[in-house]
Design a protein around this motif. Structure first.
Motif, mmCIF file in Angstrom:
data_model
loop_
_atom_site.group_PDB
_atom_site.id
_atom_site.type_symbol
_atom_site.label_atom_id
_atom_site.label_comp_id
_atom_site.label_asym_id
_atom_site.label_seq_id
_atom_site.Cartn_x
_atom_site.Cartn_y
_atom_site.Cartn_z
ATOM 1 N N ASP A 257 1.640 3.815 45.577
ATOM 2 C CA ASP A 257 1.205 5.210 45.532
ATOM 3 C C ASP A 257 1.470 5.824 44.152
ATOM 4 O O ASP A 257 1.470 7.033 43.992
ATOM 5 N N ASN A 258 1.672 4.991 43.154
ATOM 6 C CA ASN A 258 1.875 5.467 41.777
ATOM 7 C C ASN A 258 0.510 5.566 41.084
ATOM 8 O O ASN A 258 0.201 4.858 40.136
ATOM 9 N N ASP A 259 -0.300 6.492 41.603
ATOM 10 C CA ASP A 259 -1.711 6.544 41.215
ATOM 11 C C ASP A 259 -2.025 7.524 40.091
ATOM 12 O O ASP A 259 -3.125 7.513 39.547
ATOM 13 N N ALA A 260 -1.083 8.412 39.728
ATOM 14 C CA ALA A 260 -1.403 9.494 38.804
ATOM 15 C C ALA A 260 -1.932 9.001 37.463
ATOM 16 O O ALA A 260 -2.811 9.630 36.863
ATOM 17 N N ARG A 261 -1.414 7.897 36.995
ATOM 18 C CA ARG A 261 -1.870 7.346 35.713
ATOM 19 C C ARG A 261 -2.581 6.010 35.881
ATOM 20 O O ARG A 261 -2.726 5.250 34.929
ATOM 21 N N GLY A 262 -3.001 5.734 37.105
ATOM 22 C CA GLY A 262 -3.831 4.557 37.343
ATOM 23 C C GLY A 262 -3.104 3.241 37.462
ATOM 24 O O GLY A 262 -3.741 2.178 37.448
ATOM 25 N N PHE A 263 -1.778 3.273 37.634
ATOM 26 C CA PHE A 263 -1.040 2.014 37.719
ATOM 27 C C PHE A 263 -1.186 1.322 39.070
ATOM 28 O O PHE A 263 -1.061 0.103 39.159
ATOM 29 N N ALA A 264 -1.412 2.096 40.126
ATOM 30 C CA ALA A 264 -1.327 1.561 41.489
ATOM 31 C C ALA A 264 -2.155 0.296 41.717
ATOM 32 O O ALA A 264 -1.615 -0.715 42.198
ATOM 33 N N PRO A 265 -3.459 0.287 41.425
ATOM 34 C CA PRO A 265 -4.224 -0.922 41.760
ATOM 35 C C PRO A 265 -3.815 -2.133 40.944
ATOM 36 O O PRO A 265 -3.814 -3.265 41.457
#
Length: 277
Positions: A257-265
């Motif tokens: 869920d660390n999506d703010a800077r696009g790391f999640a995927p």
């Protein structure tokens, strides 16, 4: 028999991922299909903010492979507004909104509690006892929906299947051993959460399956995971599988869920690759 580890992401529709994780020119309606080709699960979080519609659940189901699994985040009206009390109608509406249209692709339901909801043994026991454990039970509950769902309810199942649940509390009061005992009695997973130290991490195994949410190790929702951190998570997941008391490795669901800077995927694919070795 061996459990399966599924590593995926929390949500998939983020503008900042376009041209990064999603290749340039990929149309938005094909983003979930793109995800489904690369990972085995996604956590649906739109269901947390509002009641979705059956046609949305059916469209999402059609976009992914047959063995794909959706975790569905429970309504915040139940967890954050009602705070687990007097939930009967709200739960019926949630279950009637189309969740059951996912059929065999319906995975665990995630119930996230805000920090202000403290552990209350009787309240927790009653809430967990009200949750459906099969799709047939869910259908019965959904049939009691109110007028808001008239004409847009999904009240069908193709067969009766088990339903799993996971609870993500954010109050330190849930560190009380009695909370884990109640969860264990109901076979509900206590979410293992990495929140950059903001909320309790927990980690006690309370169900025949494990649910993990990785929100960021240093910066909540924003920081990526280093190779060393991903190695450590892979080792921890292997440990859960190896340490099963009954000798049967549990299913493990992991969502970035660390999506703010696009790391999640990218982190999800990297962890998935480690666990596939």
């Amino acid at each position: 028999m061996s459990g399966r580890v599924r590593v995926g992401i929390s949500g998939w529709r983020y503008a900042s991922w376009r041209g990064d994780f999603y290749p340039p020119g990929l149309v938005q309606r094909r983003e979930l299909e793109y995800v489904g080709e690369r990972m085995p699960t996604v956590e649906l979080n739109g269901s947390f903010y509002s009641l979705q519609r059956p046609e949305s659940y059916r469209r999402w189901s059609d976009a992914v492979p047959d063995d794909f699994v959706f975790a569905v985040k429970g309504s915040r009206y139940i967890t954050h507004m009602l705070r687990l009390r007097g939930i009967e109608t709200a739960l019926a509406n949630f279950l009637a909104s189309g969740v059951l249209a996912l059929g065999p692709k319906l995975g665990p339901m995630l119930w996230q509690l805000p920090e202000r909801v403290a552990f209350d043994a009787d309240e927790l026991d009653a809430f967990l006892g009200a949750l459906p454990r099969t799709t047939a039970e869910a259908l019965t509950i959904a049939s009691a929906h109110d007028a808001r769902l008239d004409g847009r309810a999904w009240l069908e199942i193709d067969e009766d299947r088990p339903i799993r649940h996971a609870l993500e509390p954010r109050s330190t009061s849930f560190e009380d051993p009695a909370a884990a005992d109640i969860l264990r009695r109901h076979d509900v997973a206590l979410v293992v959460a990495d929140t950059a130290g903001r909320f309790p991490a927990f980690g006690e195994q309370t169900a025949a399956y494990t649910y993990v949410r990785l929100h960021g190790a240093e910066d909540l929702y924003a920081s990526g995971y280093s190779a060393e951190q991903l190695d450590a998570w892979a080792d921890r997941i292997r440990g859960w599988q190896a340490g099963a008391a009954d000798g049967i490795p549990p299913d493990v669901y992991v969502y970035f869920d660390n999506d703010a800077r696009g790391f999640a995927p990218h982190d999800a694919l990297a962890l998935g690759a480690r666990l596939a070795d």
